[in-house]
Design a protein around this motif. Sequence first.
Motif, PDB file in Angstrom:
ATOM      1  N   ALA A 104       8.357  19.395  -0.755  1.00  0.00           N
ATOM      2  CA  ALA A 104       7.741  20.107   0.368  1.00  0.00           C
ATOM      3  C   ALA A 104       7.001  19.141   1.293  1.00  0.00           C
ATOM      4  N   GLY A 105       6.564  19.673   2.442  1.00  0.00           N
ATOM      5  CA  GLY A 105       5.894  18.844   3.430  1.00  0.00           C
ATOM      6  C   GLY A 105       4.657  18.144   2.909  1.00  0.00           C
ATOM      7  N   TYR A 106       3.948  18.787   1.964  1.00  0.00           N
ATOM      8  CA  TYR A 106       2.713  18.186   1.447  1.00  0.00           C
ATOM      9  C   TYR A 106       2.962  16.998   0.522  1.00  0.00           C
ATOM     10  N   THR A 107       4.230  16.699   0.222  1.00  0.00           N
ATOM     11  CA  THR A 107       4.544  15.503  -0.580  1.00  0.00           C
ATOM     12  C   THR A 107       4.810  14.278   0.308  1.00  0.00           C
ATOM     13  N   GLY A 164      -3.384  22.544  -1.253  1.00  0.00           N
ATOM     14  CA  GLY A 164      -4.748  22.397  -1.750  1.00  0.00           C
ATOM     15  C   GLY A 164      -4.945  21.179  -2.621  1.00  0.00           C
ATOM     16  N   ASP A 165      -3.882  20.455  -2.889  1.00  0.00           N
ATOM     17  CA  ASP A 165      -3.970  19.254  -3.726  1.00  0.00           C
ATOM     18  C   ASP A 165      -4.687  18.152  -2.959  1.00  0.00           C
ATOM     19  N   PRO A 166      -5.854  17.681  -3.430  1.00  0.00           N
ATOM     20  CA  PRO A 166      -6.609  16.659  -2.689  1.00  0.00           C
ATOM     21  C   PRO A 166      -5.884  15.317  -2.589  1.00  0.00           C
ATOM     22  N   THR A 167      -4.867  15.097  -3.425  1.00  0.00           N
ATOM     23  CA  THR A 167      -4.131  13.832  -3.349  1.00  0.00           C
ATOM     24  C   THR A 167      -3.125  13.835  -2.205  1.00  0.00           C
ATOM     25  N   SER A 168      -2.906  15.025  -1.600  1.00  0.00           N
ATOM     26  CA  SER A 168      -2.009  15.097  -0.449  1.00  0.00           C
ATOM     27  C   SER A 168      -2.822  14.812   0.811  1.00  0.00           C
ATOM     28  N   ILE A 169      -2.389  13.827   1.587  1.00  0.00           N
ATOM     29  CA  ILE A 169      -3.075  13.522   2.845  1.00  0.00           C
ATOM     30  C   ILE A 169      -2.130  13.714   4.029  1.00  0.00           C
ATOM     31  N   LEU A 174      -0.083   9.951   9.068  1.00  0.00           N
ATOM     32  CA  LEU A 174      -0.477   9.519   7.734  1.00  0.00           C
ATOM     33  C   LEU A 174      -1.387   8.297   7.856  1.00  0.00           C
ATOM     34  N   ASP A 175      -2.596   8.397   7.319  1.00  0.00           N
ATOM     35  CA  ASP A 175      -3.549   7.292   7.351  1.00  0.00           C
ATOM     36  C   ASP A 175      -3.591   6.581   6.002  1.00  0.00           C
ATOM     37  N   ILE A 212       0.846  -1.196   0.000  1.00  0.00           N
ATOM     38  CA  ILE A 212       0.000   0.000   0.000  1.00  0.00           C
ATOM     39  C   ILE A 212       0.883   1.249   0.000  1.00  0.00           C
ATOM     40  N   VAL A 213       0.489   2.230  -0.802  1.00  0.00           N
ATOM     41  CA  VAL A 213       1.124   3.544  -0.790  1.00  0.00           C
ATOM     42  C   VAL A 213       0.057   4.560  -0.398  1.00  0.00           C
ATOM     43  N   ALA A 214       0.383   5.406   0.564  1.00  0.00           N
ATOM     44  CA  ALA A 214      -0.541   6.461   1.007  1.00  0.00           C
ATOM     45  C   ALA A 214       0.124   7.815   0.804  1.00  0.00           C
ATOM     46  N   GLY A 215      -0.657   8.786   0.323  1.00  0.00           N
ATOM     47  CA  GLY A 215      -0.091  10.105   0.055  1.00  0.00           C
ATOM     48  C   GLY A 215       0.415  10.194  -1.366  1.00  0.00           C
ATOM     49  N   ASN A 216       0.973  11.357  -1.722  1.00  0.00           N
ATOM     50  CA  ASN A 216       1.418  11.590  -3.097  1.00  0.00           C
ATOM     51  C   ASN A 216       2.745  12.331  -3.116  1.00  0.00           C
ATOM     52  N   ALA A 217       3.785  11.652  -3.582  1.00  0.00           N
ATOM     53  CA  ALA A 217       5.117  12.254  -3.674  1.00  0.00           C
ATOM     54  C   ALA A 217       5.164  13.390  -4.686  1.00  0.00           C
TER      55      ALA A 217
END
Length: 314
Positions: free
Chosen positions: A277-280, A182-187, A217-218, A171-176
């Motif tokens: 950045a942190g959101y990645t 504001g990117d919804p793929t960033s969790i 990170l969930d 499983i991969v969670a989040g988006n590199a």
Amino acid sequence: MSPTPPRFPPLRRVLGRWRGPGVVLAAAGLILSMLSTGSASARAELRATDKAASSPRSAKAPVRVAEFVAECPFTHRLPDDPIVFPGLPGASHMHSFFGNDSTNAHTDLAALKRGRTSCSPTTDLSSYWTPTLYAGGKEVEPTGTTFYYLGEGVRDDVIATIKPLPPGLRIVAGNAKATGVGDPTSIARWSCLHHGEVNPSKDFVNCPSDSMLESYLDFPQCWNGKDLDSPDHKSHMAYPVGGQCPATHPVAVPKLRQVLRYPVNGDPARLKLASGAGYTMHGDFFNAWPEDEMARRVRDCINVIVKCGADGRP
């Protein structure tokens, strides 16, 4: 110690100078009544004492949280990713690995089963990894590394049906490659340890000097029931909707929550992930729990909504 029986005056003292059959009988009845009452009281006290002595202490009620955990400290760094770039050493940005110490670009389930682990419990041979964090250009590894397996996110009736994570599931969670907060793929979620007044953010936050930077990170908890991976490493998994798993991904599994605590604080401008950045911020998970150990924890902790420790027991 047996209770001391009540003491009463001699019958002749009670009678005093009174004489006559009626008086004697009345006085004797009074004394017998007092003795009977005292004996009943003593017997009641003895019964209460015996009951208290023989009754076991009431067990502490279990905490009603569907959870078990693994504490898996940092093991090594490599520019490898056996999920996204299998068989291609050096093809990835730098990753920090936790748990299984054998993980590299060539890792598969068989290799993980042969490896060693930093995890508590040591039965967890899984591999967890994230992009390496840099502060002022220097690598910083987390000193707190907790991986929670949870039932939360779905209704209680769904929690009762949660199935064990299958061996070899990736499983991969989040988006590199996320482009902003504001990117919804960033969790990603960054916060400060013990400082709730600092609002969490998808990007790095400025933590007070007595705090540490936290990353939450969930991972998705709904599986399609067939594939251990998918071409984009995400499509075989999904997040629940409205407290249940979607029809496309009907099998509910434990939700993995990755919580990392980094010994850094202050100006976040000096912070950077290997992915940007942190959101990645993102996380990778390669399941290598023994099937019986995973099944026991799901049955005894998740399905019945009980908080368990690293040993998988309340």
